[in-house]
Design a protein around this motif. Sequence first.
Motif, PDB file in Angstrom:
ATOM      1  N   SER A 172      48.090  25.552  99.614  1.00 52.13           N
ATOM      2  CA  SER A 172      48.807  24.340  99.250  1.00 52.13           C
ATOM      3  C   SER A 172      48.431  23.910  97.840  1.00 52.13           C
ATOM      4  O   SER A 172      47.329  24.192  97.352  1.00 52.13           O
ATOM      5  CB  SER A 172      48.482  23.197 100.226  1.00 52.13           C
ATOM      6  OG  SER A 172      48.867  23.532 101.533  1.00 52.13           O
ATOM      7  N   LEU A 173      49.369  23.202  97.206  1.00 50.60           N
ATOM      8  CA  LEU A 173      49.135  22.562  95.925  1.00 50.60           C
ATOM      9  C   LEU A 173      49.173  21.052  96.128  1.00 50.60           C
ATOM     10  O   LEU A 173      49.932  20.539  96.964  1.00 50.60           O
ATOM     11  CB  LEU A 173      50.199  22.981  94.907  1.00 50.60           C
ATOM     12  CG  LEU A 173      50.250  24.464  94.537  1.00 50.60           C
ATOM     13  CD1 LEU A 173      51.420  24.730  93.582  1.00 50.60           C
ATOM     14  CD2 LEU A 173      48.947  24.907  93.896  1.00 50.60           C
ATOM     15  N   MET A 174      48.384  20.337  95.357  1.00 51.17           N
ATOM     16  CA  MET A 174      48.316  18.889  95.504  1.00 51.17           C
ATOM     17  C   MET A 174      49.679  18.247  95.306  1.00 51.17           C
ATOM     18  O   MET A 174      50.046  17.293  96.002  1.00 51.17           O
ATOM     19  CB  MET A 174      47.313  18.329  94.495  1.00 51.17           C
ATOM     20  CG  MET A 174      45.879  18.709  94.781  1.00 51.17           C
ATOM     21  SD  MET A 174      45.215  17.905  96.257  1.00 51.17           S
ATOM     22  CE  MET A 174      45.165  16.206  95.686  1.00 51.17           C
ATOM     23  N   SER A 175      50.488  18.783  94.365  1.00 52.97           N
ATOM     24  CA  SER A 175      51.731  18.110  93.985  1.00 52.97           C
ATOM     25  C   SER A 175      52.914  18.486  94.857  1.00 52.97           C
ATOM     26  O   SER A 175      53.846  17.702  95.019  1.00 52.97           O
ATOM     27  CB  SER A 175      52.057  18.426  92.521  1.00 52.97           C
ATOM     28  OG  SER A 175      52.147  19.836  92.327  1.00 52.97           O
ATOM     29  N   THR A 176      52.893  19.693  95.441  1.00 51.64           N
ATOM     30  CA  THR A 176      54.086  20.171  96.144  1.00 51.64           C
ATOM     31  C   THR A 176      53.846  20.597  97.579  1.00 51.64           C
ATOM     32  O   THR A 176      54.782  20.953  98.283  1.00 51.64           O
ATOM     33  CB  THR A 176      54.696  21.357  95.384  1.00 51.64           C
ATOM     34  OG1 THR A 176      53.728  22.418  95.294  1.00 51.64           O
ATOM     35  CG2 THR A 176      55.140  20.950  93.984  1.00 51.64           C
ATOM     36  N   GLY A 177      52.623  20.599  98.039  1.00 57.34           N
ATOM     37  CA  GLY A 177      52.350  20.997  99.410  1.00 57.34           C
ATOM     38  C   GLY A 177      52.211  22.505  99.554  1.00 57.34           C
ATOM     39  O   GLY A 177      51.841  23.215  98.616  1.00 57.34           O
ATOM     40  N   ARG A 178      52.559  23.013 100.748  1.00 59.05           N
ATOM     41  CA  ARG A 178      52.361  24.425 101.055  1.00 59.05           C
ATOM     42  C   ARG A 178      53.163  25.298 100.106  1.00 59.05           C
ATOM     43  O   ARG A 178      54.331  25.045  99.824  1.00 59.05           O
ATOM     44  CB  ARG A 178      52.788  24.697 102.492  1.00 59.05           C
ATOM     45  CG  ARG A 178      52.493  26.113 102.956  1.00 59.05           C
ATOM     46  CD  ARG A 178      52.912  26.321 104.395  1.00 59.05           C
ATOM     47  NE  ARG A 178      52.667  27.697 104.810  1.00 59.05           N
ATOM     48  CZ  ARG A 178      53.046  28.187 105.978  1.00 59.05           C
ATOM     49  NH1 ARG A 178      53.696  27.420 106.839  1.00 59.05           N
ATOM     50  NH2 ARG A 178      52.789  29.438 106.289  1.00 59.05           N
ATOM     51  N   ASP A 179      52.526  26.366  99.612  1.00 60.38           N
ATOM     52  CA  ASP A 179      53.178  27.208  98.617  1.00 60.38           C
ATOM     53  C   ASP A 179      52.569  28.603  98.636  1.00 60.38           C
ATOM     54  O   ASP A 179      51.749  28.926  99.493  1.00 60.38           O
ATOM     55  CB  ASP A 179      53.039  26.575  97.220  1.00 60.38           C
ATOM     56  CG  ASP A 179      54.202  26.887  96.307  1.00 60.38           C
ATOM     57  OD1 ASP A 179      54.781  27.981  96.442  1.00 60.38           O
ATOM     58  OD2 ASP A 179      54.542  26.056  95.446  1.00 60.38           O
ATOM     59  N   TYR A 180      52.971  29.370  97.641  1.00 58.70           N
ATOM     60  CA  TYR A 180      52.553  30.769  97.481  1.00 58.70           C
ATOM     61  C   TYR A 180      51.036  30.897  97.372  1.00 58.70           C
ATOM     62  O   TYR A 180      50.373  30.091  96.716  1.00 58.70           O
ATOM     63  CB  TYR A 180      53.231  31.320  96.228  1.00 58.70           C
ATOM     64  CG  TYR A 180      52.650  32.574  95.634  1.00 58.70           C
ATOM     65  CD1 TYR A 180      52.931  33.819  96.176  1.00 58.70           C
ATOM     66  CD2 TYR A 180      51.822  32.516  94.512  1.00 58.70           C
ATOM     67  CE1 TYR A 180      52.416  34.969  95.627  1.00 58.70           C
ATOM     68  CE2 TYR A 180      51.303  33.667  93.947  1.00 58.70           C
ATOM     69  CZ  TYR A 180      51.605  34.889  94.502  1.00 58.70           C
ATOM     70  OH  TYR A 180      51.083  36.028  93.948  1.00 58.70           O
ATOM     71  N   CYS A 181      50.502  31.921  97.991  1.00 52.50           N
ATOM     72  CA  CYS A 181      49.073  32.232  97.885  1.00 52.50           C
ATOM     73  C   CYS A 181      48.855  33.296  96.824  1.00 52.50           C
ATOM     74  O   CYS A 181      49.498  34.353  96.846  1.00 52.50           O
ATOM     75  CB  CYS A 181      48.530  32.748  99.217  1.00 52.50           C
ATOM     76  SG  CYS A 181      48.264  31.487 100.463  1.00 52.50           S
ATOM     77  N   SER A 182      47.951  33.058  95.936  1.00 56.10           N
ATOM     78  CA  SER A 182      47.569  34.061  94.954  1.00 56.10           C
ATOM     79  C   SER A 182      46.867  35.221  95.654  1.00 56.10           C
ATOM     80  O   SER A 182      46.202  35.031  96.684  1.00 56.10           O
ATOM     81  CB  SER A 182      46.623  33.441  93.922  1.00 56.10           C
ATOM     82  OG  SER A 182      45.937  34.436  93.190  1.00 56.10           O
ATOM     83  N   GLY A 229      61.548  34.185  87.021  1.00 56.23           N
ATOM     84  CA  GLY A 229      61.659  33.354  88.213  1.00 56.23           C
ATOM     85  C   GLY A 229      60.276  32.945  88.684  1.00 56.23           C
ATOM     86  O   GLY A 229      59.377  33.769  88.801  1.00 56.23           O
ATOM     87  N   ARG A 230      60.107  31.660  88.939  1.00 58.15           N
ATOM     88  CA  ARG A 230      58.784  31.146  89.316  1.00 58.15           C
ATOM     89  C   ARG A 230      58.325  31.691  90.669  1.00 58.15           C
ATOM     90  O   ARG A 230      59.130  32.110  91.497  1.00 58.15           O
ATOM     91  CB  ARG A 230      58.814  29.621  89.385  1.00 58.15           C
ATOM     92  CG  ARG A 230      59.161  28.902  88.092  1.00 58.15           C
ATOM     93  CD  ARG A 230      59.093  27.398  88.312  1.00 58.15           C
ATOM     94  NE  ARG A 230      59.490  26.658  87.113  1.00 58.15           N
ATOM     95  CZ  ARG A 230      60.731  26.199  86.888  1.00 58.15           C
ATOM     96  NH1 ARG A 230      61.677  26.400  87.791  1.00 58.15           N
ATOM     97  NH2 ARG A 230      61.005  25.535  85.788  1.00 58.15           N
ATOM     98  N   VAL A 231      57.016  31.622  90.892  1.00 59.31           N
ATOM     99  CA  VAL A 231      56.451  31.873  92.224  1.00 59.31           C
ATOM    100  C   VAL A 231      55.791  30.610  92.780  1.00 59.31           C
ATOM    101  O   VAL A 231      55.514  30.544  93.976  1.00 59.31           O
ATOM    102  CB  VAL A 231      55.429  33.030  92.216  1.00 59.31           C
ATOM    103  CG1 VAL A 231      56.104  34.338  91.856  1.00 59.31           C
ATOM    104  CG2 VAL A 231      54.279  32.750  91.269  1.00 59.31           C
ATOM    105  N   LEU A 232      55.533  29.615  91.922  1.00 58.99           N
ATOM    106  CA  LEU A 232      54.958  28.345  92.355  1.00 58.99           C
ATOM    107  C   LEU A 232      56.010  27.245  92.200  1.00 58.99           C
ATOM    108  O   LEU A 232      56.688  27.159  91.170  1.00 58.99           O
ATOM    109  CB  LEU A 232      53.713  27.996  91.533  1.00 58.99           C
ATOM    110  CG  LEU A 232      52.504  28.911  91.739  1.00 58.99           C
ATOM    111  CD1 LEU A 232      51.391  28.553  90.751  1.00 58.99           C
ATOM    112  CD2 LEU A 232      51.987  28.812  93.168  1.00 58.99           C
ATOM    113  N   ARG A 233      56.120  26.403  93.192  1.00 59.54           N
ATOM    114  CA  ARG A 233      57.109  25.327  93.191  1.00 59.54           C
ATOM    115  C   ARG A 233      56.686  24.234  92.206  1.00 59.54           C
ATOM    116  O   ARG A 233      55.577  23.698  92.306  1.00 59.54           O
ATOM    117  CB  ARG A 233      57.231  24.743  94.600  1.00 59.54           C
ATOM    118  CG  ARG A 233      58.292  23.671  94.760  1.00 59.54           C
ATOM    119  CD  ARG A 233      58.232  23.127  96.180  1.00 59.54           C
ATOM    120  NE  ARG A 233      59.246  22.108  96.414  1.00 59.54           N
ATOM    121  CZ  ARG A 233      60.450  22.363  96.928  1.00 59.54           C
ATOM    122  NH1 ARG A 233      60.751  23.607  97.283  1.00 59.54           N
ATOM    123  NH2 ARG A 233      61.325  21.403  97.120  1.00 59.54           N
TER     124      ARG A 233
END
Length: 407
Positions: free
Chosen positions: A58-68, A236-240
């Motif tokens: 998860s990211l603080m700003s967008t919630g659950r997201d891509y894992c590095s 194209g992004r991988v992080l929201r």
Amino acid sequence: MLRNEGNGVFTDASISSGTNHPGWGTSCAFADFDHDGDLDLYVTNYIGWSHETELDCSLMSTGRDYCSPRNYDAPARDVLYENLGDGRFADATKKSGIDASMGNGLGVICADFNDDGSMDIFVANDGNRDLLWSNNGNGTFHDIGLLSGCALDDEGRAKAGMGVTANDIDDDGDMDLLVCNLAGESDSLFRNEGDHFIDITSASELKTTTRPFTRFGIGWIDFDNDGHLDLYEANGRVLRPATFDGDDPYAQENLLLRGDPDGTFTEVRPRGGVTSAISRTSRAAAFGDLDNDGGMDVIIVNRDAPITMLHNTMEDRGNWIGIRAMGPHGDDAIGAVISAEIPGRTLTRPVLTGYSYLAANDPRIHLGLGAGSSLNKVRIRWPDGTTESFGSLPGGSVHLLRQGSGH
């Protein structure tokens, strides 16, 4: 592995061919690594993943997201298949020495980087150092990425390493390298000095232009036929992002950069070379002259969107010539190298299909002639090391040059 039956039908031969590796395969490339006249296969693997080891990130700003890939800490070994010549492949990963290093492989390209007559392998890894497998000429390889200066950038950092391409951008006869990366990380352009590479990303003016984008598919292509290689990058992004326009938070416009005679690259506007902005989550980019009109076109694979096909309609393109290098049995001579002269320059171009990212490309060599009308002193070094001369060839068409028909 889909076997062509010759009648418009393909058969799944993954098991019978021995290529059904269970790993998380990404890019792959065919090349004749052992000089036996058939194409071997290199496959990059991304992560040693399983359902049991899946993570929530998860990211603080967008919630659950891509894992590095760094979150998993499970780099994988790539796979090298030796072509047995009868439709079967043998896993040669261990005996070739490829099992000596692991990574998070995404991009791969095979070329003779040290000009010793054998095909080497460059692998772009996501988040750890890139690999350059030097072909020892006896069926084995050793990694010289760190020693040769192309495993890390000029600040000693490992980047995200997605798409990769190679070509001779400075007319010195050897293959230079370009690797693209995540937003916040610029491209890495490595100039080949024969026995080592130098990172010239800043000098080529790519560092600032490319850094805001997450790039995947790339290609050095002469789109305007002026004799200098341009650069296309699919983004194209991988992080929201916290804020975005449109329906797709990961969408970005692609990049087109003109190759200038002084070795720098200048962004073409409108962005991506299209009159109406196209913003999608782009991944693979494949290049070829789809309609044989002398202008190189692009096909882009997008995530959650249709394929994009870009038709080259530039009206002020220079003259051009195409060359299809064929082996003695009618196959494309993957690994051959063509050199030829145009006024004031000697151009060197490899016969490659496996480059960019998750893509295969037109095997024909496309050369821009500018105001010239012909290509002079054409020479081909074939994959078996022999060299033939084909004299001068007129521009404006594709020439089929078969091994054994030159001088």
